[in-house]
Each structure stands twice: as structure tokens, then as C-alpha cells.
Design a protein around this motif. Structure first.
Motif, PDB file in Angstrom:
ATOM      1  N   LYS A  47       0.549  -1.295   0.141  1.00 56.78           N
ATOM      2  CA  LYS A  47      -0.141  -0.098  -0.147  1.00 56.78           C
ATOM      3  C   LYS A  47       1.074   0.878   0.241  1.00 56.78           C
ATOM      4  CE  LYS A  47      -3.763  -1.860   2.945  1.00 56.78           C
ATOM      5  NZ  LYS A  47      -4.950  -1.828   4.241  1.00 56.78           N
ATOM      6  N   ARG A  48       2.116   1.050   1.105  1.00 57.07           N
ATOM      7  CA  ARG A  48       3.237   2.440   0.878  1.00 57.07           C
ATOM      8  C   ARG A  48       4.033   2.333  -0.100  1.00 57.07           C
ATOM      9  NH1 ARG A  48       7.792   4.845   1.601  1.00 57.07           N
ATOM     10  NH2 ARG A  48       7.974   3.150   1.149  1.00 57.07           N
ATOM     11  N   LYS A  49       4.238   1.246  -1.160  1.00 60.85           N
ATOM     12  CA  LYS A  49       5.471   2.022  -1.784  1.00 60.85           C
ATOM     13  C   LYS A  49       5.655   2.622  -2.865  1.00 60.85           C
ATOM     14  CE  LYS A  49       4.507  -2.359  -5.211  1.00 60.85           C
ATOM     15  NZ  LYS A  49       4.922  -3.598  -5.428  1.00 60.85           N
ATOM     16  N   ARG A 335       0.372   8.698   0.142  1.00 64.95           N
ATOM     17  CA  ARG A 335       1.570   7.479   0.701  1.00 64.95           C
ATOM     18  C   ARG A 335       1.434   7.651   2.558  1.00 64.95           C
ATOM     19  NH1 ARG A 335       6.462   5.440  -0.957  1.00 64.95           N
ATOM     20  NH2 ARG A 335       7.193   7.571  -1.403  1.00 64.95           N
ATOM     21  N   ALA A 336       1.401   8.870   2.969  1.00 63.12           N
ATOM     22  CA  ALA A 336       1.277   8.322   4.405  1.00 63.12           C
ATOM     23  C   ALA A 336       0.134   8.032   5.298  1.00 63.12           C
ATOM     24  CB  ALA A 336       1.171  10.072   5.044  1.00 63.12           C
ATOM     25  N   VAL A 337      -0.924   7.412   4.274  1.00 59.35           N
ATOM     26  CA  VAL A 337      -2.556   7.016   4.518  1.00 59.35           C
ATOM     27  C   VAL A 337      -1.851   5.336   5.073  1.00 59.35           C
ATOM     28  CG1 VAL A 337      -4.664   5.790   4.078  1.00 59.35           C
ATOM     29  CG2 VAL A 337      -4.087   7.935   2.716  1.00 59.35           C
ATOM     30  N   PRO A 338      -1.484   4.400   4.586  1.00 62.30           N
ATOM     31  CA  PRO A 338      -0.546   3.541   5.371  1.00 62.30           C
ATOM     32  C   PRO A 338      -0.222   3.055   6.407  1.00 62.30           C
ATOM     33  CG  PRO A 338       0.127   3.811   3.324  1.00 62.30           C
ATOM     34  CD  PRO A 338      -0.532   4.430   3.540  1.00 62.30           C
ATOM     35  N   ILE A 339       0.878   4.175   6.059  1.00 56.70           N
ATOM     36  CA  ILE A 339       1.682   4.267   7.928  1.00 56.70           C
ATOM     37  C   ILE A 339       1.468   4.885   8.882  1.00 56.70           C
ATOM     38  CG2 ILE A 339       3.782   5.860   7.756  1.00 56.70           C
ATOM     39  CD1 ILE A 339       4.083   6.729   4.866  1.00 56.70           C
ATOM     40  N   GLY A 340      -0.206   5.835   8.231  1.00 58.01           N
ATOM     41  CA  GLY A 340      -0.793   6.397   9.685  1.00 58.01           C
ATOM     42  C   GLY A 340      -1.585   4.967  10.710  1.00 58.01           C
ATOM     43  N   GLU A 341      -2.268   4.706   9.675  1.00 61.44           N
ATOM     44  CA  GLU A 341      -2.377   3.599   9.850  1.00 61.44           C
ATOM     45  C   GLU A 341      -1.983   2.109  10.408  1.00 61.44           C
ATOM     46  OE1 GLU A 341      -5.594   2.183   5.980  1.00 61.44           O
ATOM     47  OE2 GLU A 341      -3.729   1.136   6.461  1.00 61.44           O
ATOM     48  N   ALA A 342       0.045   2.191   9.999  1.00 57.00           N
ATOM     49  CA  ALA A 342       0.361   0.864  11.102  1.00 57.00           C
ATOM     50  C   ALA A 342       1.064   1.944  12.637  1.00 57.00           C
ATOM     51  CB  ALA A 342       2.216   1.462  10.329  1.00 57.00           C
TER      52      ALA A 342
END
Length: 361
Positions: A47-49, A335-342
Motif C-alpha cells: 500500500k505504501r511502496k 502515501r502517508a495513509v498506510p503509515i498512519g494506519e501502521a
């Protein structure tokens, strides 16, 4: 460089640089006997790559994760889980012409002043490349929480504001978010966002974004009410993400514009369960989860690396100008969306384990 570790009981330490041979992390404090595979982690990393659409950097990285320790026969052992992701598509030559210049908006200047040395290749340790390691750690936290709390547990993020254009969160659709390149929850705004961001990219500039994370299935009682409030740790986690400049919990900053009766979330009893009539508190009261949906949002500034020439200084203290070539996101917030989820997964699990240790539940 100190403070590369996040968390109290569930902890992870990240390492590596943007243009180094690899990046990775070591996860400590993960409970044993949790089923997990490299595929589970890879799903989140994908999702982030980068390079997945014309709206993100065209750097091509597989972000393929290799688990080196802590997992045996498909289950966690309780030992540290070490993971590595090899860098493949570095173009360090893109930075040769600007290696002595400080990019405005970046941490080049402060890193150099603090450490007396910096890796100019893509920003080295200050690069958002580091966040792939966080996503890997978050994937493990997610699997543990699903094991402990059941499938009702879910943290899902979305971009709710792209530059000057917001979406209607009343149209929020979970199923739409991962089916469009913007992680947008509102179908009605997609074409306008596409036209807007293509224009931003063509002009050589960039824009910011707001990301909202919604966490469901969190039990009542997580959070230590004074110096480790759940909302405090969530805010800290989101602020630690590259380019984040502000965090809201629930109504957040907008709470200042509300009256007491507007802001307070009334409670009524319905059968055996209390029901909140609103959620301005974002699912957290006094630093402790209320059982409601936890809502945290954060603002990501515009990508600092842009083609438009900007004034700056070099490391010798001379005035100069800079135009950053290479491959960059026109909106790094996407691309910060999956980082925030993590990061949300990691904080929730950390507090779940702390609550288990103190209260036994």
C-alpha cells in the motif's frame, strides 16, 4: 543518532537510509504464538511502496520484506522479529549537484548543524523511505490485535483533504479507499482531485494533505490517564511521521469553536450498552478509550523537493538557489495513509499490552 525506537512494551527500532543498501526494523515485545507470514506484512507494504501511479514518485522499489528472526513455522516465538527490505532503485547522482546546498523545507540544515555530517543522497535517515520499516512493524501489530480483539478490530485511513480540495466525509466508503490512487473515501471528488494534482505536478510544485485514521473495535479502558494518555501517544506517533505538522483527535482544533453543549458527547443507556450520541472526543476521554470509534487526523505539509527554484544557502554559508531534480511525490501525504494506519496499530497494541499487565484484561 539516538531515539530510533518507538513504544513501551510493543517496541520497534528502525534502521537504514534512503540510498543505503537496505532498511529494516527489529520488533521487540511481540506476544508469542501469533500466526503471521511474510505475505501478511507484504500486503501492508504494498500500500505504501512508491511508483504505483502517476500521482506518486516514480522510484521503483519492490519493498519486498524478508523476516530474519522471531517467526518459526508460521508463528511468532516471542523473540525479537528482525526484518529487512533491500533498496534497489537508488539514483544518488540526482543529488550530486545539490549535495552542498540545504533544501528549503527539508531537515538538511538542522541535521548538518546538529551532527556536523549528513547523507545528502535522498536525505539519508531523514527520508520518508524509513517509514516502510514502520509499516512492517505495524503489520505485525495488526495481526496481534486481530488475534486478541477479533476481526471486529480495524484501523482504516483515508485522505480527506488534498491541497485546497476537501472531500465530504459523510460519503466515507471503506471499500472505495484502496481502489483509487488517492486513498480517497468519497467517489464524488476523485476526478477533480486527479485534475488538480496533475496540474500541481506539471507546474513543478507540490501540495499538502489531511489524513484521517478511524480505529474500530477498541475496548473501553486503554490508556494511562496522566503521562501516557492514549490520545497523547497517538498524537506523538502521527507527529513522528515525516512531513506531519499537526494532529487532531476527534474534533481537535475545531473544539475551540464549539460551546460546551455542542462539544460534550451525551450518553444514553440502551439495553445493556451505553450509547454515545456524538463523538467529538474521538473515542478517547481523559486519555482512556471509551469504546467508540477512535478518530485521529493529521496534516502533511507539501513535498519540499520541488522543481521551482527557491532561495537557500550552502554549507559554506553562501547565498544560492536550488531546484530539486529527481523523482518526488507531488503530494507526499497520499502515501502517508498506510503509515498512519501502521502507527495506530502499534500504539493500540502497546496500550492493550500495558492494560493487560496492570488490569489483567
Amino acid at each position: 543518532m539516538s531515539f530510533n525506537t518507538f513504544g513501551k512494551i510493543f517496541r520497534f527500532t528502525t534502521w537504514g537510509e534512503s540510498h543505503g543498501p537496505a532498511i529494516g526494523c527489529v520488533v521487540d515485545g511481540c506476544p508469542p504464538d501469533i500466526k503471521i507470514t511474510e505475505k501478511d506484512i507484504q500486503i501492508e507494504l504494498n500500500k505504501r511502496k512508491p511508483g504505483q501511479s502517476k500521482f506518486t514518485t516514480q522510484r521503483k522499489e519492490d519493498d519486498k520484506v524478508n523476516v530474519l528472526s522471531g517467526v518459526f513455522e508460521g508463528k511468532t516465538t516471542g523473540a525479537p522479529i528482525s526484518m529487512i527490505i533491500y533498496n534497489k532503485d537508488m539514483r544518488s547522482r540526482d543529488y550530486e549537484t545539490i549535495k552542498n546546498k540545504f533544501r528549503p523545507g527539508h531537515a538538511d540544515y538542522t541535521y548538518f548543524k546538529k551532527y556536523g555530517i549528513r547523507d545528502y543522497r535522498g536525505g539519508g535517515r531523514q527520508s520518508a523511505r524509513e517509514t516502510a520499516s514502520r509499516v512492517a512493524a505495524g503489520a505485525i501489530a495488526k495481526k496481534v490485535l486481530e488475534n486478541k480483539l477479533g476481526k471486529k478490530y480495524k484501523a482504516i485511513g483515508a485522505v480527506t483533504q488534498l491541497g485546497i480540495l476537501g472531500c465530504d466525509t459523510k460519503n466515507w466508503n471503506d471499500n472505495l479507499i484502496n481502489k483509487n490512487p488517492f486513498f480517497c473515501p468519497d467517489k464524488s471528488i476523485l476526478k477533480l482531485w486527479e485534475k488538480y494534482l496533475l496540474g500541481i505536478r506539471k507546474s513543478g510544485s507540490s501540495c499538502g494533505a489531511t489524513i484521517e485514521i478511524r480505529v474500530r473495535g477498541v475496548p473501553v479502558g486503554l490508556g494511562a490517564p496522566i503521562y501516557s494518555k492514549l490520545d497523547m501517544d497517538l498524537a506523538s506517533a502521527m507527529m513522528s511521521i515525516n512531513a506531519v505538522k499537526g494532529v487532531n483527535i476527534g474534533s481537535g482544533m475545531n473544539s475551540a469553536f464549539l460551546t460546551g453543549e455542542e462539544n460534550s458527547d451525551e450518553i444514553v443507556q440502551k439495553g445493556k450498552h451505553p450509547i454515545f450520541k456524538s463523538n467529538n472526543a474521538g473515542g478517547i476521554l481523559g486519555g482512556i478509550s471509551s469504546g467508540q470509534e477512535i478518530i485521529v487526523s493529521f496534516a502533511v505539509k507539501p513535498t519540499s523537493s520541488i522543481l521551482i527554484s527557491r532561495k537557500t544557502i550552502d554549507k559554506f554559508g553562501k547565498n544560492t538557489s536550488i531546484s530539486v531534480k529527481g523523482r518526488h511525490d507531488p503530494c507526499v501525504g497520499i502515501r502517508a495513509v498506510p503509515i498512519g494506519e501502521a502507527m495506530a496499530h502499534c500504539v493500540i497494541l502497546d496500550h492493550y499490552l500495558m492494560n493487560k499487565a496492570q488490569c489483567g484484561k
